[in-house]
Every structure is written in structure tokens, then in C-alpha cells.
Write a protein that holds these residues in place. Structure first.
Motif, PDB file in Angstrom:
ATOM      1  N   PHE A  54      61.078  22.552  31.190  1.00 47.69           N
ATOM      2  CA  PHE A  54      60.805  23.984  31.207  1.00 47.69           C
ATOM      3  C   PHE A  54      60.259  24.368  32.567  1.00 47.69           C
ATOM      4  CE2 PHE A  54      57.100  21.805  29.545  1.00 47.69           C
ATOM      5  CZ  PHE A  54      56.046  22.383  30.226  1.00 47.69           C
ATOM      6  N   ARG A  55      60.136  25.669  32.779  1.00 47.17           N
ATOM      7  CA  ARG A  55      59.652  26.184  34.068  1.00 47.17           C
ATOM      8  C   ARG A  55      58.184  26.579  33.975  1.00 47.17           C
ATOM      9  NH1 ARG A  55      62.798  30.875  36.728  1.00 47.17           N
ATOM     10  NH2 ARG A  55      61.898  31.981  34.994  1.00 47.17           N
ATOM     11  N   ILE A  56      57.494  26.365  35.074  1.00 47.59           N
ATOM     12  CA  ILE A  56      56.194  26.988  35.291  1.00 47.59           C
ATOM     13  C   ILE A  56      56.437  27.918  36.461  1.00 47.59           C
ATOM     14  CG2 ILE A  56      53.802  26.683  35.991  1.00 47.59           C
ATOM     15  CD1 ILE A  56      53.860  23.929  34.694  1.00 47.59           C
ATOM     16  N   LYS A  57      56.254  29.218  36.239  1.00 44.55           N
ATOM     17  CA  LYS A  57      56.598  30.182  37.273  1.00 44.55           C
ATOM     18  C   LYS A  57      55.411  31.089  37.582  1.00 44.55           C
ATOM     19  CE  LYS A  57      58.531  33.801  34.335  1.00 44.55           C
ATOM     20  NZ  LYS A  57      59.633  34.714  34.169  1.00 44.55           N
ATOM     21  N   GLY A  58      55.439  31.653  38.765  1.00 45.04           N
ATOM     22  CA  GLY A  58      54.447  32.643  39.163  1.00 45.04           C
ATOM     23  C   GLY A  58      55.037  34.035  39.026  1.00 45.04           C
ATOM     24  N   SER A  59      54.369  35.010  39.628  1.00 46.19           N
ATOM     25  CA  SER A  59      54.892  36.377  39.627  1.00 46.19           C
ATOM     26  C   SER A  59      54.452  37.077  40.908  1.00 46.19           C
ATOM     27  CB  SER A  59      54.399  37.155  38.406  1.00 46.19           C
ATOM     28  OG  SER A  59      52.988  37.316  38.458  1.00 46.19           O
ATOM     29  N   VAL A  60      55.163  38.140  41.249  1.00 46.54           N
ATOM     30  CA  VAL A  60      54.810  38.963  42.408  1.00 46.54           C
ATOM     31  C   VAL A  60      54.793  40.424  41.984  1.00 46.54           C
ATOM     32  CG1 VAL A  60      55.675  37.381  44.192  1.00 46.54           C
ATOM     33  CG2 VAL A  60      57.221  39.052  43.172  1.00 46.54           C
ATOM     34  N   SER A  61      53.902  41.189  42.624  1.00 44.81           N
ATOM     35  CA  SER A  61      53.810  42.616  42.346  1.00 44.81           C
ATOM     36  C   SER A  61      53.643  43.347  43.674  1.00 44.81           C
ATOM     37  CB  SER A  61      52.610  42.894  41.434  1.00 44.81           C
ATOM     38  OG  SER A  61      52.468  44.273  41.223  1.00 44.81           O
ATOM     39  N   LEU A  62      54.640  44.154  44.025  1.00 44.65           N
ATOM     40  CA  LEU A  62      54.594  44.916  45.271  1.00 44.65           C
ATOM     41  C   LEU A  62      53.572  46.037  45.124  1.00 44.65           C
ATOM     42  CD1 LEU A  62      55.955  45.251  48.089  1.00 44.65           C
ATOM     43  CD2 LEU A  62      57.403  46.964  47.013  1.00 44.65           C
ATOM     44  N   TRP A  82      51.606  42.900  48.820  1.00 50.75           N
ATOM     45  CA  TRP A  82      51.922  42.480  47.470  1.00 50.75           C
ATOM     46  C   TRP A  82      50.889  41.463  46.994  1.00 50.75           C
ATOM     47  CZ3 TRP A  82      54.328  40.621  51.723  1.00 50.75           C
ATOM     48  CH2 TRP A  82      54.409  39.238  51.893  1.00 50.75           C
ATOM     49  N   THR A  83      50.882  41.252  45.690  1.00 51.80           N
ATOM     50  CA  THR A  83      49.996  40.274  45.073  1.00 51.80           C
ATOM     51  C   THR A  83      50.849  39.224  44.374  1.00 51.80           C
ATOM     52  OG1 THR A  83      48.326  41.988  44.735  1.00 51.80           O
ATOM     53  CG2 THR A  83      48.081  39.960  43.456  1.00 51.80           C
ATOM     54  N   SER A  84      50.521  37.958  44.614  1.00 48.61           N
ATOM     55  CA  SER A  84      51.215  36.842  43.965  1.00 48.61           C
ATOM     56  C   SER A  84      50.277  36.181  42.963  1.00 48.61           C
ATOM     57  CB  SER A  84      51.633  35.790  45.000  1.00 48.61           C
ATOM     58  OG  SER A  84      52.571  36.297  45.900  1.00 48.61           O
ATOM     59  N   VAL A  85      50.780  35.925  41.778  1.00 51.92           N
ATOM     60  CA  VAL A  85      50.064  35.113  40.808  1.00 51.92           C
ATOM     61  C   VAL A  85      50.709  33.739  40.882  1.00 51.92           C
ATOM     62  CG1 VAL A  85      49.475  34.767  38.384  1.00 51.92           C
ATOM     63  CG2 VAL A  85      49.519  37.086  39.339  1.00 51.92           C
ATOM     64  N   TYR A 112      59.325  34.246  54.401  1.00 57.48           N
ATOM     65  CA  TYR A 112      57.922  34.443  54.787  1.00 57.48           C
ATOM     66  C   TYR A 112      57.037  33.543  53.920  1.00 57.48           C
ATOM     67  CZ  TYR A 112      53.477  36.726  55.734  1.00 57.48           C
ATOM     68  OH  TYR A 112      52.181  36.982  56.098  1.00 57.48           O
ATOM     69  N   ILE A 113      56.159  32.784  54.569  1.00 58.72           N
ATOM     70  CA  ILE A 113      55.256  31.895  53.846  1.00 58.72           C
ATOM     71  C   ILE A 113      54.090  32.718  53.293  1.00 58.72           C
ATOM     72  CG2 ILE A 113      53.802  29.843  53.976  1.00 58.72           C
ATOM     73  CD1 ILE A 113      56.861  29.351  54.286  1.00 58.72           C
ATOM     74  N   ALA A 114      54.016  32.816  51.978  1.00 58.14           N
ATOM     75  CA  ALA A 114      52.985  33.608  51.306  1.00 58.14           C
ATOM     76  C   ALA A 114      51.986  32.664  50.652  1.00 58.14           C
ATOM     77  CB  ALA A 114      53.626  34.526  50.271  1.00 58.14           C
ATOM     78  N   LYS A 115      50.982  33.243  50.024  1.00 57.18           N
ATOM     79  CA  LYS A 115      49.953  32.461  49.340  1.00 57.18           C
ATOM     80  C   LYS A 115      49.664  33.112  47.991  1.00 57.18           C
ATOM     81  CE  LYS A 115      46.096  34.891  51.604  1.00 57.18           C
ATOM     82  NZ  LYS A 115      46.754  36.144  51.727  1.00 57.18           N
ATOM     83  N   ALA A 116      48.946  32.400  47.138  1.00 53.26           N
ATOM     84  CA  ALA A 116      48.505  32.995  45.882  1.00 53.26           C
ATOM     85  C   ALA A 116      47.489  34.084  46.204  1.00 53.26           C
ATOM     86  CB  ALA A 116      47.884  31.926  44.987  1.00 53.26           C
ATOM     87  N   ARG A 137      61.828  45.329  48.681  1.00 53.94           N
ATOM     88  CA  ARG A 137      61.907  44.321  47.615  1.00 53.94           C
ATOM     89  C   ARG A 137      61.348  43.008  48.157  1.00 53.94           C
ATOM     90  NH1 ARG A 137      67.703  42.644  46.136  1.00 53.94           N
ATOM     91  NH2 ARG A 137      67.434  41.476  48.043  1.00 53.94           N
ATOM     92  N   ILE A 138      60.591  42.318  47.326  1.00 48.79           N
ATOM     93  CA  ILE A 138      60.132  40.965  47.646  1.00 48.79           C
ATOM     94  C   ILE A 138      60.630  40.041  46.545  1.00 48.79           C
ATOM     95  CG2 ILE A 138      58.112  41.613  49.010  1.00 48.79           C
ATOM     96  CD1 ILE A 138      56.424  41.264  46.507  1.00 48.79           C
ATOM     97  N   ASN A 139      61.033  38.831  46.904  1.00 54.64           N
ATOM     98  CA  ASN A 139      61.482  37.889  45.886  1.00 54.64           C
ATOM     99  C   ASN A 139      61.263  36.454  46.330  1.00 54.64           C
ATOM    100  OD1 ASN A 139      64.046  38.836  47.444  1.00 54.64           O
ATOM    101  ND2 ASN A 139      64.551  36.789  46.702  1.00 54.64           N
ATOM    102  N   ASP A 140      61.044  35.598  45.331  1.00 53.67           N
ATOM    103  CA  ASP A 140      60.902  34.161  45.539  1.00 53.67           C
ATOM    104  C   ASP A 140      62.266  33.629  45.967  1.00 53.67           C
ATOM    105  OD1 ASP A 140      60.498  31.372  45.278  1.00 53.67           O
ATOM    106  OD2 ASP A 140      59.144  31.642  43.583  1.00 53.67           O
TER     107      ASP A 140
END
Length: 186
Positions: A54-62, A82-85, A112-116, A137-140
Motif C-alpha cells: 500500500f501507499r503512504i502519501k503526503g499532501s500539498v495545499s497551495l 504552499w503547505t506540505s503534509v 523544486y526541492i520542498a520540505k514538510a 499548480r503544484i504537484n509531486d
């Protein structure tokens, strides 16, 4: 990752164990669970693995730009926030000047290298954009995480900026005479 101990259930009884401290920030497309007994008698120790990965995934919110009142100008340096979980990285940042319709996205930064947590990207607005219907738009970008994305909730505007530099304060222009003061803008 060790989750901890749980009291055994009776035969064929479902036992529930919560993730202590929440699901770990180990984003992956191939996670699995192993459950094992820890008895002093090796004859009764058993182990089982989850039947599927299964997947363990994060999320992003612009966060910005997200309002229809946003107005940017070509050549202006702006912040995309944006905020990354979870550690959702690398991120692709793109812009549409057509309300985000398919095929209208142009890449601002492909990786772009982002962080939590909170993130921002400084971007100099391109000179070739003028639209009332822009979106970011931002996307993994990692394989298997195409669904981890967010875009502006509302269209925003990019308009050219006109700067009138002449006549200047104090220049005199006389009525009915040929204009001797140039009118300049860029």
C-alpha cells in the motif's frame, strides 16, 4: 518501522493497533505490514505480512496565489506559497493562463526541492503572459504520486505594467502651444 506491542486476540479475532504518533513520514508506494508473535517458545512464534503493498502519501495545499484579487505584473518577483503534509518532494510548479484547462500548463520549475510544512518559491513573472485567467499548480513529481497536487482555487490576473515617466512633476505645458515636453512610457 516498529509500531509496538498489542495484546493478542482470541483465535480469529481482529486486533486493532493505532500508529503511535500518527502515520510516519515515510512516503512510499510499496509499504507493507508485518505482524509477529514474540513468545518465549519458538514453537508458537508466527509471522504474517500484509497481502498487498500500500501507499503512504503526503499532501500539498497551495496557499498563494489562491484569490481572484491577486494581480501580478510581468517582471515582478512574486512568492508562490504552499503547505506540505509529509515530505512531498520534489515538487513541479506550473502556470496556466487559461483557467487550468488541460494542455495549458507551462512548467515554471520541474523539480523544486520542498520540505514538510510551509514552502515558498520566488518567481519572476514571465514577460510573455497577460491573462485574466491564470492559475498555479503544484504537484509531486515522483512516480506513483500523480494524485498529490493542488492548484489555485480561483483565477488570478497577470497584466502588463505601464510606467509613465514624462512629463515629470514640475514640467510646464502651455495651452495652445506645440507640446515641447515629451510623453514617455514603458
Amino acid at each position: 518501522l516498529y509500531i509496538g506491542n498489542a495484546n493478542p486476540g482470541a483465535d480469529n479475532t481482529i486486533v486493532t493497533k493505532a500508529w503511535p504518533g500518527g502515520v510516519p513520514d515515510d512516503i512510499t508506494t510499496n509499504a507493507s505490514i508485518r505482524v509477529m508473535t514474540n513468545e518465549t517458545n519458538d514453537l508458537v512464534n508466527v509471522t504474517d505480512f500484509s497481502n498487498i503493498e500500500f501507499r503512504i502519501k503526503g499532501s500539498v495545499s497551495l496557499d498563494v496565489p489562491n484569490a481572484s484579487t491577486v494581480l501580478w505584473h510581468p517582471g515582478e518577483v512574486v512568492k508562490i506559497n504552499w503547505t506540505s503534509v509529509g515530505n512531498v518532494s520534489p515538487i513541479q510548479i506550473a502556470i496556466s493562463n487559461d483557467s487550468g484547462t488541460p494542455g495549458s500548463w507551462k512548467i515554471i520549475n520541474a523539480s523544486y526541492i520542498a520540505k514538510a510544512g510551509e514552502n515558498n518559491y520566488s518567481w519572476t513573472v514571465w514577460d510573455n503572459i497577460s491573462s485574466e485567467s491564470c492559475k498555479i499548480r503544484i504537484n509531486d513529481t515522483r512516480e506513483g504520486f500523480d494524485d498529490i497536487n493542488d492548484s489555485s482555487d480561483n483565477n488570478f490576473k497577470i497584466r502588463p505594467y505601464i510606467n509613465v515617466s514624462d512629463p515629470k512633476t514640475g514640467d510646464l505645458i502651455t495651452v495652445a502651444q506645440t507640446n515641447t515636453v515629451p510623453i514617455l512610457w514603458n
